[in-house]
Design a protein around this motif. Structure first.
Motif, short mmCIF file in Angstrom:
data_model
loop_
_atom_site.label_atom_id
_atom_site.label_comp_id
_atom_site.label_asym_id
_atom_site.label_seq_id
_atom_site.Cartn_x
_atom_site.Cartn_y
_atom_site.Cartn_z
N LYS A 168 0.09 -0.33 -14.22
CA LYS A 168 -0.99 -1.31 -14.41
C LYS A 168 -1.68 -1.63 -13.09
CE LYS A 168 0.78 -3.55 -18.54
NZ LYS A 168 2.23 -3.52 -18.68
N TYR A 169 -1.01 -1.33 -11.97
CA TYR A 169 -1.62 -1.60 -10.66
C TYR A 169 -2.66 -0.54 -10.31
CZ TYR A 169 2.30 1.50 -9.33
OH TYR A 169 3.19 2.53 -9.26
N THR A 170 -3.36 -0.72 -9.20
CA THR A 170 -4.50 0.11 -8.83
C THR A 170 -4.07 1.45 -8.22
OG1 THR A 170 -5.77 -1.89 -8.39
CG2 THR A 170 -6.63 0.15 -7.45
N LEU A 171 -4.61 2.54 -8.78
CA LEU A 171 -4.44 3.87 -8.19
C LEU A 171 -5.80 4.29 -7.62
CD1 LEU A 171 -2.35 5.88 -10.84
CD2 LEU A 171 -1.53 4.52 -8.92
N LEU A 172 -5.79 4.85 -6.42
CA LEU A 172 -7.03 5.29 -5.78
C LEU A 172 -6.90 6.74 -5.31
CD1 LEU A 172 -7.90 2.13 -3.64
CD2 LEU A 172 -8.92 2.80 -5.82
N LEU A 211 0.86 -1.18 0.00
CA LEU A 211 0.00 0.00 0.00
C LEU A 211 0.90 1.24 0.00
CD1 LEU A 211 -3.06 0.62 0.17
CD2 LEU A 211 -2.81 0.68 2.66
N VAL A 212 0.84 1.98 -1.10
CA VAL A 212 1.74 3.11 -1.31
C VAL A 212 0.95 4.42 -1.22
CG1 VAL A 212 3.32 4.19 -2.97
CG2 VAL A 212 3.13 1.69 -2.85
N GLU A 226 5.76 -12.70 -5.50
CA GLU A 226 5.86 -12.93 -4.06
C GLU A 226 4.47 -13.02 -3.40
OE1 GLU A 226 8.62 -13.74 -2.63
OE2 GLU A 226 9.80 -13.33 -4.43
N GLY A 227 3.41 -12.87 -4.19
CA GLY A 227 2.05 -13.02 -3.67
C GLY A 227 1.40 -11.73 -3.18
N PHE A 228 1.92 -10.59 -3.64
CA PHE A 228 1.39 -9.29 -3.21
C PHE A 228 0.81 -8.52 -4.40
CE2 PHE A 228 4.45 -10.49 -0.05
CZ PHE A 228 3.98 -9.98 1.15
N GLN A 229 -0.19 -7.67 -4.10
CA GLN A 229 -0.70 -6.71 -5.08
C GLN A 229 -0.19 -5.33 -4.68
OE1 GLN A 229 -5.00 -6.22 -4.92
NE2 GLN A 229 -5.03 -6.36 -2.68
N VAL A 236 5.10 3.61 2.46
CA VAL A 236 4.76 2.28 1.94
C VAL A 236 4.43 1.40 3.15
CG1 VAL A 236 5.62 0.21 0.78
CG2 VAL A 236 6.24 2.47 -0.10
N PHE A 237 3.25 0.80 3.12
CA PHE A 237 2.82 -0.15 4.15
C PHE A 237 2.63 -1.51 3.47
CE2 PHE A 237 1.37 3.96 5.64
CZ PHE A 237 1.63 3.94 7.00
N VAL A 238 3.15 -2.54 4.08
CA VAL A 238 2.86 -3.90 3.61
C VAL A 238 1.81 -4.45 4.57
CG1 VAL A 238 3.77 -6.19 3.16
CG2 VAL A 238 5.18 -4.18 2.65
N VAL A 239 0.70 -4.90 4.00
CA VAL A 239 -0.49 -5.24 4.79
C VAL A 239 -0.96 -6.65 4.45
CG1 VAL A 239 -2.85 -4.46 5.31
CG2 VAL A 239 -1.14 -2.79 4.64
#
Length: 198
Positions: free
Chosen positions: A117-121, A64-65, A92-95, A163-166
């Protein structure tokens, strides 16, 4: 009695304002810590549709960026680096989900410009950014830029680039927060962290 009531109301108002006030500088923030949960707040997609963040986080472990906006050259370099590392991150199994105060229409431009290509919000109101504790008062010279890029919704705050890894329960497993917006976590270090979190 009226005087006591007045003093009580002033005290309550002051406490409430202190809790909602955002820090004056990037070094004064108080972010959520490892082990705490990312709040499930509704954000907007690049298509301007409502997206419940907790629904996305349930699907897969997430990088999560939080970035300042598509107008920030340091953010663009970081988003491009993440796009280049996306295959490794997915392996590695992350989005990847990246969030900024930019309005949905500006997310589209960032997607195209940075080949994302990844999700922007969009979190133009800053509800999530403030809840996580990474919002701070934007310096005067940024206020007109953030106002334009949020379509007039944001006039006073910026997120500290983070950057949070969740995990799929919204729990923070790792975080990298840099009050100096010129410094970002490298994709090599991020991928190394993800390998160790498996």
């Amino acid at each position: 009695m009226k005087k006591l009531l007045f003093i009580f109301l002033v005290t309550i108002t002051t406490v409430a304002n202190a809790q909602t006030a955002i820090p004056k500088s990037a070094t004064d923030i108080a972010p959520l810590l490892i082990g705490e949960k990312i709040p499930g707040i509704t954000l907007k997609s690049a298509e301007n549709t409502a997206v419940q963040l907790s629904d996305l986080l349930k699907e897969k472990k997430t990088v999560l960026v939080f970035y300042r906006g598509g107008w920030c050259p340091y953010c663009n370099l970081h988003l491009q680096a993440l796009a280049e590392a996306e295959k490794q991150i997915l392996a590695e199994g992350f989005q990847i989900i990246a969030i900024s105060p930019d309005a949905p229409a500006n997310l589209k431009m960032t997607e195209e410009k940075d080949k994302v290509k990844y999700t922007l919000l969009s979190d133009s109101k800053g509800e999530l950014i403030k809840a996580i504790g990474i919002a701070y008062e934007a310096p005067e010279n940024y206020k007109s830029v953030i106002n334009v890029h949020s379509n007039g919704v944001n006039t006073n705050f910026l997120p500290v680039p983070s950057v949070f890894v969740v995990n799929t329960e919204n729990e923070i497993l790792f975080e990298y927060i840099s009050p100096d917006f010129k410094h970002r976590i490298s994709e090599e270090l991020l991928v190394s962290v993800l390998k160790n979190l498996k």
